[in-house]
Design an enzyme around this catalytic site. Structure first.
Site, PDB file in Angstrom:
ATOM      1  CB  CYS A 115      -1.050  -0.105   1.209  1.00 28.76           C
ATOM      2  SG  CYS A 115      -2.219  -1.299   1.247  1.00 28.76           S
ATOM      3  CG  HIS A 253      -3.757   3.410   1.803  1.00 28.80           C
ATOM      4  ND1 HIS A 253      -4.097   2.790   0.789  1.00 28.80           N
ATOM      5  CD2 HIS A 253      -3.868   2.336   2.918  1.00 28.80           C
ATOM      6  CE1 HIS A 253      -4.386   1.505   0.630  1.00 28.80           C
ATOM      7  NE2 HIS A 253      -4.128   1.220   1.880  1.00 28.80           N
ATOM      8  CG  ASN A 283      -7.286  -0.773   0.572  1.00 26.88           C
ATOM      9  OD1 ASN A 283      -6.921  -0.494  -0.256  1.00 26.88           O
ATOM     10  ND2 ASN A 283      -7.163  -1.177   1.772  1.00 26.88           N
TER      11      ASN A 283
END
Length: 326
Positions: A115, A253, A283
């Site tokens: 990520c 994020h 996500n």
């Protein structure tokens, strides 16, 4: 031109056409209506069709960013692709992008930073631009729907497919660029795909679920993600001698709405300044920040001098923050 810094010159994004609403997943997992949104903030995500590839999605986002930048493609000197789901384990996917995009003078490399991958790529790109005086294409893309284990609720409800891209170009202005990274390898196994690498190589007798993502302790992931994203953000702001209120836009994020809310609270950035694409796109790991950045620039174009803060954390555990000026 004397190169003093890098600048964000172009933005792009791409998502698959297929929309997957919460109701579809809740029915499949036997969850009550509204369960996913209450716990994650997600209402919908995009999943690629079987004939779509990571490289096609990444190329679409990259093409948009290159067109937006208005830079000759022959001038791009390096292409970095941050992804956890490349087309193949070997060869890397970035060279295929340069071929499709006609980037004849560009180097190409994949980065596996989970990520946080986009932030690692951004920092490397900034250093390259400053050292070489040439523009860099940075792409982050994932097809996480290919790694979801629908038998595991914790990960099945979160992930989507997306790509985002930016072009970093040389600038004669001394634009601020600060970064801070944090790693905690003691939590290496919190989020993982157990098999498929050299430690647990493919074997016909292995269960198919070993090649899918697993996240067995969501509470620990939450705690560590908040700690890393908040700590890195506070450190980078301190390095720049900047108060959180001075940030114009925050691009965290898009992991989970609770993580985003807690990070904003911890570092003191008003929630209204934080980008939010989680509700619509879910996500997509490293792609969430450049996706949010491109969408934000379309809605309200970035202005010269704006201060942007990026923060991420993910598998490894690894994370960081970048503070840069437009």
């Amino acid at each position: 031109m004397t190169v003093c810094s890098s600048r964000l010159a172009g933005f792009g994004h791409a998502v698959p056409d297929r929309r997957v609403e919460n109701a579809e997943i809740e029915a499949q997992l036997g969850l009550e209506t509204g369960w996913i949104e209450r716990r994650t903030g997600i209402r919908c995500r995009r999943w690629a069709m079987p004939d779509e590839t990571l490289s096609h999605l990444a190329a679409s986002a990259a093409d948009m960013a290159l067109s937006d930048a208005g830079i000759e493609r022959s001038d791009i000197a390096l292409t970095l692709l941050a992804t956890s789901t490349p087309d193949h384990l070997l060869p890397p996917t970035a060279p295929l992008l340069t071929h499709w995009l006609n980037l004849q003078n560009s180097g190409a490399a994949d980065l596996a930073g989970a990520c946080t991958g986009f932030l690692y790529a951004l920092v490397l790109a900034d250093g390259f631009v400053r050292a070489q005086g040439k523009p860099v294409l940075v792409v982050a893309a994932n097809l996480l729907s290919r790694r979801i284990n629908m038998a595991e609720r914790a990960s099945a409800v979160l992930f989507g497919d997306a790509a985002g891209a930016v072009v970093l170009a040389p600038s004669a202005k001394a634009n601020s660029f600060q970064s801070q990274f944090i790693t905690n390898g003691s939590h290496y196994d919190l989020i993982k795909v157990p098999a498929g690498g050299s430690a647990r190589a493919y074997a016909p007798e292995r269960d198919a679920s070993e090649f899918l993502m697993t996240m067995q302790d969501g509470r620990a992931v939450f705690t560590e993600a908040v700690r890393i994203m908040s700590g890195a953000s506070q450190n980078v702001l301190a390095s720049a001698a900047m108060l959180p209120q001075a940030i114009d836009r925050f691009f965290p994020h898009q992991a989970n709405i609770r993580i985003v809310d807690k990070v904003c609270e911890t570092i003191g950035v008003p929630r209204a300044k934080a980008a939010s694409t989680l509700e619509t796109y879910g996500n997509s790991s490293a792609a969430t920040i450049p996706l949010s950045l491109s969408l934000a620039n379309l809605e309200q174009p970035l202005r010269e001098g704006e201060r942007l803060l990026f923060a991420a954390a993910g598998a490894g555990m690894t994370g960081g923050a970048v503070l840069m000026q437009v």
